[in-house]
Motif scaffolding. Structure first.
Motif, PDB file in Angstrom:
ATOM      1  N   VAL A  74      23.277  60.403  46.071  1.00 39.86           N
ATOM      2  CA  VAL A  74      22.593  60.662  44.799  1.00 39.86           C
ATOM      3  C   VAL A  74      21.284  61.364  45.109  1.00 39.86           C
ATOM      4  CG1 VAL A  74      21.707  59.676  42.664  1.00 39.86           C
ATOM      5  CG2 VAL A  74      23.617  58.567  43.853  1.00 39.86           C
ATOM      6  N   LYS A  75      21.155  62.595  44.636  1.00 44.81           N
ATOM      7  CA  LYS A  75      19.990  63.419  44.954  1.00 44.81           C
ATOM      8  C   LYS A  75      19.305  63.868  43.665  1.00 44.81           C
ATOM      9  CE  LYS A  75      21.871  65.358  49.258  1.00 44.81           C
ATOM     10  NZ  LYS A  75      23.177  64.654  49.265  1.00 44.81           N
ATOM     11  N   GLY A  76      18.027  64.161  43.772  1.00 45.35           N
ATOM     12  CA  GLY A  76      17.307  64.680  42.626  1.00 45.35           C
ATOM     13  C   GLY A  76      15.812  64.427  42.734  1.00 45.35           C
ATOM     14  N   GLU A  77      15.095  64.984  41.779  1.00 46.56           N
ATOM     15  CA  GLU A  77      13.654  64.772  41.680  1.00 46.56           C
ATOM     16  C   GLU A  77      13.370  64.186  40.304  1.00 46.56           C
ATOM     17  OE1 GLU A  77      11.375  68.211  42.589  1.00 46.56           O
ATOM     18  OE2 GLU A  77      12.381  68.589  44.514  1.00 46.56           O
ATOM     19  N   THR A 109       8.099  61.045  41.388  1.00 49.46           N
ATOM     20  CA  THR A 109       6.694  61.407  41.220  1.00 49.46           C
ATOM     21  C   THR A 109       6.140  60.720  39.983  1.00 49.46           C
ATOM     22  OG1 THR A 109       7.040  63.586  42.219  1.00 49.46           O
ATOM     23  CG2 THR A 109       5.058  63.293  40.882  1.00 49.46           C
ATOM     24  N   LEU A 110       5.043  59.985  40.153  1.00 57.51           N
ATOM     25  CA  LEU A 110       4.333  59.416  39.005  1.00 57.51           C
ATOM     26  C   LEU A 110       3.325  60.443  38.536  1.00 57.51           C
ATOM     27  CD1 LEU A 110       3.639  56.935  37.196  1.00 57.51           C
ATOM     28  CD2 LEU A 110       1.892  56.362  38.912  1.00 57.51           C
ATOM     29  N   LEU A 111       3.490  60.902  37.302  1.00 55.69           N
ATOM     30  CA  LEU A 111       2.579  61.906  36.770  1.00 55.69           C
ATOM     31  C   LEU A 111       1.207  61.310  36.517  1.00 55.69           C
ATOM     32  CD1 LEU A 111       4.946  63.747  34.259  1.00 55.69           C
ATOM     33  CD2 LEU A 111       4.352  64.410  36.590  1.00 55.69           C
ATOM     34  N   GLU A 126       6.245  71.081  32.785  1.00 58.04           N
ATOM     35  CA  GLU A 126       6.162  69.902  33.662  1.00 58.04           C
ATOM     36  C   GLU A 126       6.835  68.725  32.963  1.00 58.04           C
ATOM     37  OE1 GLU A 126       4.919  69.998  36.712  1.00 58.04           O
ATOM     38  OE2 GLU A 126       4.418  72.121  36.510  1.00 58.04           O
ATOM     39  N   THR A 127       8.110  68.822  32.755  1.00 53.16           N
ATOM     40  CA  THR A 127       8.797  67.835  31.923  1.00 53.16           C
ATOM     41  C   THR A 127       9.076  66.534  32.677  1.00 53.16           C
ATOM     42  OG1 THR A 127      10.894  68.857  32.527  1.00 53.16           O
ATOM     43  CG2 THR A 127       9.886  69.571  30.469  1.00 53.16           C
ATOM     44  N   PRO A 128       8.717  65.391  32.091  1.00 52.97           N
ATOM     45  CA  PRO A 128       9.055  64.103  32.712  1.00 52.97           C
ATOM     46  C   PRO A 128      10.506  63.738  32.439  1.00 52.97           C
ATOM     47  CG  PRO A 128       7.863  63.737  30.677  1.00 52.97           C
ATOM     48  CD  PRO A 128       7.906  65.223  30.883  1.00 52.97           C
ATOM     49  N   ASP A 129      11.085  62.951  33.306  1.00 55.36           N
ATOM     50  CA  ASP A 129      12.473  62.500  33.163  1.00 55.36           C
ATOM     51  C   ASP A 129      12.571  61.083  32.622  1.00 55.36           C
ATOM     52  OD1 ASP A 129      13.837  64.819  34.687  1.00 55.36           O
ATOM     53  OD2 ASP A 129      12.289  64.120  36.076  1.00 55.36           O
ATOM     54  N   THR A 354      12.759  54.478  29.453  1.00 54.38           N
ATOM     55  CA  THR A 354      13.944  55.176  28.977  1.00 54.38           C
ATOM     56  C   THR A 354      13.960  56.599  29.507  1.00 54.38           C
ATOM     57  OG1 THR A 354      15.308  55.586  27.016  1.00 54.38           O
ATOM     58  CG2 THR A 354      12.949  56.072  26.820  1.00 54.38           C
ATOM     59  N   LEU A 355      15.027  57.326  29.196  1.00 54.35           N
ATOM     60  CA  LEU A 355      15.198  58.707  29.643  1.00 54.35           C
ATOM     61  C   LEU A 355      14.728  59.669  28.557  1.00 54.35           C
ATOM     62  CD1 LEU A 355      18.806  58.511  31.154  1.00 54.35           C
ATOM     63  CD2 LEU A 355      16.618  58.235  32.351  1.00 54.35           C
ATOM     64  N   THR A 356      14.073  60.729  28.971  1.00 60.07           N
ATOM     65  CA  THR A 356      13.657  61.754  28.015  1.00 60.07           C
ATOM     66  C   THR A 356      14.780  62.760  27.806  1.00 60.07           C
ATOM     67  OG1 THR A 356      12.767  63.329  29.629  1.00 60.07           O
ATOM     68  CG2 THR A 356      11.314  61.539  28.908  1.00 60.07           C
ATOM     69  N   THR A 357      14.739  63.441  26.694  1.00 60.56           N
ATOM     70  CA  THR A 357      15.691  64.522  26.436  1.00 60.56           C
ATOM     71  C   THR A 357      15.224  65.829  27.066  1.00 60.56           C
ATOM     72  OG1 THR A 357      14.560  65.030  24.349  1.00 60.56           O
ATOM     73  CG2 THR A 357      16.437  63.517  24.253  1.00 60.56           C
ATOM     74  N   VAL A 358      13.976  65.874  27.500  1.00 55.72           N
ATOM     75  CA  VAL A 358      13.411  67.129  28.007  1.00 55.72           C
ATOM     76  C   VAL A 358      13.511  67.242  29.523  1.00 55.72           C
ATOM     77  CG1 VAL A 358      11.837  67.369  26.059  1.00 55.72           C
ATOM     78  CG2 VAL A 358      11.101  66.100  28.094  1.00 55.72           C
ATOM     79  N   GLY A 359      13.923  66.172  30.186  1.00 58.26           N
ATOM     80  CA  GLY A 359      14.064  66.232  31.639  1.00 58.26           C
ATOM     81  C   GLY A 359      15.163  67.194  32.055  1.00 58.26           C
ATOM     82  N   LYS A 360      15.064  67.679  33.277  1.00 57.33           N
ATOM     83  CA  LYS A 360      16.039  68.650  33.756  1.00 57.33           C
ATOM     84  C   LYS A 360      17.417  68.019  33.904  1.00 57.33           C
ATOM     85  CE  LYS A 360      12.581  71.399  36.223  1.00 57.33           C
ATOM     86  NZ  LYS A 360      12.141  71.937  37.538  1.00 57.33           N
ATOM     87  N   LYS A 361      18.441  68.721  33.435  1.00 55.78           N
ATOM     88  CA  LYS A 361      19.794  68.174  33.433  1.00 55.78           C
ATOM     89  C   LYS A 361      20.284  67.836  34.835  1.00 55.78           C
ATOM     90  CE  LYS A 361      21.329  70.352  29.137  1.00 55.78           C
ATOM     91  NZ  LYS A 361      22.305  71.278  28.496  1.00 55.78           N
ATOM     92  N   GLU A 362      19.869  68.642  35.813  1.00 55.92           N
ATOM     93  CA  GLU A 362      20.354  68.406  37.173  1.00 55.92           C
ATOM     94  C   GLU A 362      19.783  67.123  37.779  1.00 55.92           C
ATOM     95  OE1 GLU A 362      17.105  71.697  37.549  1.00 55.92           O
ATOM     96  OE2 GLU A 362      18.648  71.048  36.113  1.00 55.92           O
ATOM     97  N   ASN A 363      18.779  66.554  37.130  1.00 59.24           N
ATOM     98  CA  ASN A 363      18.180  65.328  37.647  1.00 59.24           C
ATOM     99  C   ASN A 363      18.593  64.090  36.858  1.00 59.24           C
ATOM    100  OD1 ASN A 363      16.651  66.470  39.782  1.00 59.24           O
ATOM    101  ND2 ASN A 363      15.148  67.219  38.309  1.00 59.24           N
ATOM    102  N   LYS A 364      19.523  64.236  35.913  1.00 62.67           N
ATOM    103  CA  LYS A 364      19.885  63.109  35.055  1.00 62.67           C
ATOM    104  C   LYS A 364      20.472  61.942  35.841  1.00 62.67           C
ATOM    105  CE  LYS A 364      18.609  64.324  30.928  1.00 62.67           C
ATOM    106  NZ  LYS A 364      17.560  63.564  30.220  1.00 62.67           N
TER     107      LYS A 364
END
Length: 469
Positions: A74-77, A109-111, A126-129, A354-364
């Motif tokens: 499982v990979k991602g940022e 990463t904690l913003l 700079e969208t949070p996930d 919870t999960l945001t809708t604006v986070g990058k799809k590849e990191n879901k």
């Protein structure tokens, strides 16, 4: 809370506990949110597949019957945003390090920005996930900023409603069964800290069980003692339990109300003037008028050692507090004792993620892995309590049970958690500025309780009626 909640600390100094109190309050109050007792589709799955979801799990809550997944694959940022910005950075860093022991290829990463900066972050790309929220997160839902987690839960048979304390889970489930967040931690509200020597001095061997406002008031009244016109002993003032709404909720719950007495989400109906709530507020006002004389208290306070309150100085029997502040009392005086507030009054606050809708799809997938680990696993629960001092929303928590055997603060928090059946009255509009302003008039004696609650009911209902369902 609101709570608001704080402690990045195994041991929290009393001074730090007080300084962090404002945050904790955000999690405890019900500002701009709503709750529901509606069951979700996952309840059916939990009930019909008990062995798979409860009886055969691995150490972290995973289903032992399912094929093992190599977590290194499982990979991602993942970017995480909270109301505290860079606050608790050290604690979050340690928790994420624990997470990376299981998921080594997910960078977290904690913003440094806060949730108030969300729009600016999105505009800057700079969208949070993952985002921390209170209860129903009405504003974020209105702007379509967070996801309904049901699809993720449907694909994760190890994460079911019965994994969590029910009020903690249900605080983010709407009347249609949508799940808008998972509980990260809970505030067991409230435990009482008390001076046992004072209790014994007045003829008691323990705090008695109290199941009504009458019993509660009769007991408190025994410790509001006046001798020769001077105040010589007190308890806490029941009109000031962590802010106006928390006060009214706690005392109303003791009087037989619950969150739906205040607000029915299915009907979108506000009922602050319900007789149970009116009676509770009248009790608060009457107790204050009969016992709390500011001039006498001022004279008593002037006799106390500098920077010492009445409780620490042995001039107050007890007061209700949240767990970080309880720990501060224990650090200051190892002889203090703890016990839950009357069971009917107890409720759960706390933060969720919870999960945001604006986070990058590849990191879901990576974001869901972190969210699930933080909120739904024993490893995440242990990491949270070790590094923050806060308690997870999951019921099966060996670390908490172990700590409760040796730590009186963890013990009373665990006891309160097991008794809690209620949540805050989370109305999905921001009525609290008006509520707080008028509350001051009630406490000053210029506005009667019933008139105040009639006004808040009408005022809040009008705000709801203007809002699209």
């Amino acid at each position: 809370m609101r709570r608001l909640n704080d402690k990045g600390f195994r041991l929290l100094s009393f001074t730090c506990a007080i300084a962090l109190l404002v945050m904790i309050m955000a999690a405890c109050s019900g500002s701009g949110e709503n709750g529901s007792d509606t069951k979700t589709p996952n309840d059916k799955k939990s009930n019909t597949n008990t062995e798979a979801t409860n009886g055969n799990k691995g150490a972290n809550g995973e289903n032992a019957d399912e094929p093992k997944v190599d977590l290194a694959d499982v990979k991602g940022e993942v970017r995480v945003i909270t109301p505290w910005g860079g606050g608790f950075g050290e604690q979050f860093t340690k928790m994420f390090e624990d997470f990376n022991k299981e998921y080594p290829n997910i960078k977290v990463t904690l913003l440094e920005q806060t949730t108030a900066d969300l729009a600016a972050l999105i505009a800057a790309g700079e969208t949070p996930d993952i985002i921390s929220v209170l209860y129903m997160a009405s504003d974020l839902r209105k702007d379509n900023m967070i996801e309904d987690l049901r699809p993720y839960l449907d694909a994760s048979p190890d994460v079911t409603p019965d994994l969590f304390y029910e009020p903690a889970y249900m605080r983010s489930v709407d009347e249609n069964g949508a799940v808008w967040a998972l509980p990260w931690h809970v505030d067991p509200n409230f435990a009482l800290v008390y001076n046992n020597d004072i209790l014994e001095q007045y003829g008691y061997t323990e705090i008695p069980e109290m199941h009504s406002l009458q019993e509660f008031g009769d007991f408190l009244h025994k410790f509001w003692v006046i001798e020769n016109g001077e105040q010589v002993m007190t308890t806490f003032d029941p009109s000031g339990i962590y802010g106006p709404l928390n006060t009214l909720s706690t005392i109303s719950y003791l009087n037989g109300a619950d969150q739906k007495t205040f607000y029915n989400p299915a009907e979108r109906k506000v009922m602050f003037n319900d007789p149970l709530i009116v009676e509770a507020l009248q009790w608060i006002v009457d107790f204050k008028r009969e016992n709390v004389d500011q001039e006498r208290l001022g004279k008593l306070d002037s006799t106390l050692p500098e920077n010492t309150g009445r409780f620490a100085a042995g001039k107050s029997l007890m007061q209700p507090d949240i767990t970080p502040v309880l720990r501060g009392h224990l650090e200051q005086n190892p002889d203090v004792k703890f016990t839950p507030m009357p069971e009917e009054s107890i409720w759960l606050g706390g933060w969720s993620f919870t999960l945001t809708t604006v986070g990058k799809k590849e990191n879901k997938d990576a974001a869901w892995a972190l969210l699930k680990w933080m909120t739904s696993t024993k490893a995440g629960a242990e990491s949270q309590q070790k590094h923050f001092g806060w308690i997870s929303g999951i019921k099966d928590n060996p670390y908490l049970e172990s700590e409760a055997k040796k730590d009186p603060v963890s013990a009373v928090a665990f006891e309160v958690l097991k008794k809690a059946k209620k949540m805050p009255p989370n109305v999905p509009v921001d009525f609290e500025p008006e509520f707080n302003k008028k509350w001051d008039e009630v406490m000053a004696g210029t506005l009667e309780p019933k008139a105040f609650l009639d006004h808040i009911t009408t005022y809040t209902q009008a705000m709801l009626d203007e809002q699209k369902p």
